[in-house]
Design an enzyme around this catalytic site. Structure first.
Site, PDB file in Angstrom:
ATOM      1  N   HIS A 122       0.844  -1.198   0.000  1.00  0.00           N
ATOM      2  CA  HIS A 122       0.000   0.000   0.000  1.00  0.00           C
ATOM      3  C   HIS A 122       0.877   1.244   0.000  1.00  0.00           C
ATOM      4  CE1 HIS A 122       0.963   0.495   4.232  1.00  0.00           C
ATOM      5  NE2 HIS A 122       0.634  -0.769   4.434  1.00  0.00           N
TER       6      HIS A 122
HETATM    7  P1  TYD Z   1      -1.645  -2.568   7.362  1.00  0.00           P
HETATM    8  O1  TYD Z   1      -1.233  -1.134   7.458  1.00  0.00           O
HETATM    9  O2  TYD Z   1      -2.266  -3.014   6.073  1.00  0.00           O
HETATM   10  O3  TYD Z   1      -0.405  -3.517   7.708  1.00  0.00           O
HETATM   11  P2  TYD Z   1       0.985  -3.790   6.932  1.00  0.00           P
HETATM   12  O4  TYD Z   1       1.287  -2.620   6.085  1.00  0.00           O
HETATM   13  O5  TYD Z   1       1.964  -3.982   8.016  1.00  0.00           O
HETATM   14  O6  TYD Z   1       0.857  -5.045   6.139  1.00  0.00           O
HETATM   15  O7  TYD Z   1      -2.625  -2.882   8.583  1.00  0.00           O
HETATM   16  C1  TYD Z   1      -3.081  -4.190   8.855  1.00  0.00           C
HETATM   17  C2  TYD Z   1      -4.360  -4.079   9.675  1.00  0.00           C
HETATM   18  O8  TYD Z   1      -4.111  -3.458  10.936  1.00  0.00           O
HETATM   19  C3  TYD Z   1      -5.453  -3.265   9.009  1.00  0.00           C
HETATM   20  O9  TYD Z   1      -6.696  -3.903   9.259  1.00  0.00           O
HETATM   21  C4  TYD Z   1      -5.432  -1.945   9.740  1.00  0.00           C
HETATM   22  C5  TYD Z   1      -4.910  -2.303  11.099  1.00  0.00           C
HETATM   23  N1  TYD Z   1      -4.090  -1.235  11.695  1.00  0.00           N
HETATM   24  C6  TYD Z   1      -4.575  -0.503  12.760  1.00  0.00           C
HETATM   25  O10 TYD Z   1      -5.702  -0.699  13.230  1.00  0.00           O
HETATM   26  N2  TYD Z   1      -3.779   0.467  13.317  1.00  0.00           N
HETATM   27  C7  TYD Z   1      -2.536   0.737  12.847  1.00  0.00           C
HETATM   28  O11 TYD Z   1      -1.833   1.625  13.373  1.00  0.00           O
HETATM   29  C8  TYD Z   1      -2.048  -0.028  11.731  1.00  0.00           C
HETATM   30  C9  TYD Z   1      -0.679   0.227  11.156  1.00  0.00           C
HETATM   31  C10 TYD Z   1      -2.854  -1.002  11.178  1.00  0.00           C
END
Ligand code: TYD
Length: 141
Positions: free
Chosen positions: A56
């Protein structure tokens, strides 16, 4: 002139390190060692072998990514150029500016990825679709 949000605006920041035979100490002060105030900290841990994270981009968020333990790779992509960076030292962080697509992979066993972020979690700040991200950057496929 405003710095363009491309992979060259991202890079490794060497953090202060207080070397000590009792164990080293590193500290990070928002707005001083990194170019933003810290409003959130999150970390990835217990990452299974072969897993990929990220996938992302953020519209406005700035981040510093630190390998607190172990190692992993981060691929930065601005729609035109890509850069793969290996993190394996807890006194170095990768600064990621807004509007950069990122993937994290190659996690070593037991690694911990800590992220300092310039803002609280906001799903509206994400591009989770690569084609939408490219369109927002004005890059045609
Ligand atoms: P995501 O940012 O997609 O994780 P990564 O980039 O590490 O693969 O987030 C994964 C899930 O966690 C998504 O459902 C959103 C949640 N999340 C939060 O609730 N708070 C946060 O600070 C972060 C980073 C993610």
């Amino acid at each position: 002139m405003k710095t363009p949000f491309n992979v060259d605006a991202c890079g490794i920041i060497a953090l202060p390190k207080i070397s000590d035979p009792r164990g080293n100490l590193t500290f990070i002060e928002g707005g001083d060692h990194i170019p933003f105030d810290i409003r959130r900290v999150y970390y990835l841990y217990d990452v299974p072998g072969g897993a990929e994270r990220g996938g992302h981009a953020h519209k406005g968020l700035q981040q510093l990514i630190v390998a607190m333990s172990g190692s992993f790779d981060i691929v930065l992509d601005d729609g035109v150029n890509k850069k793969r960076i290996h993190l394996n030292r807890s006194n170095f962080g990768l600064y990621v500016c807004p509007m950069i697509w990122r993937e994290l992979d190659n996690f070593s066993s037991g690694s911990v990825c800590m992220v300092l972020a310039s803002n609280k979690y906001d799903e509206d700040d994400y591009y989770r679709n690569y084609d939408e991200y490219l369109a927002a950057r004005g890059v045609s496929k």
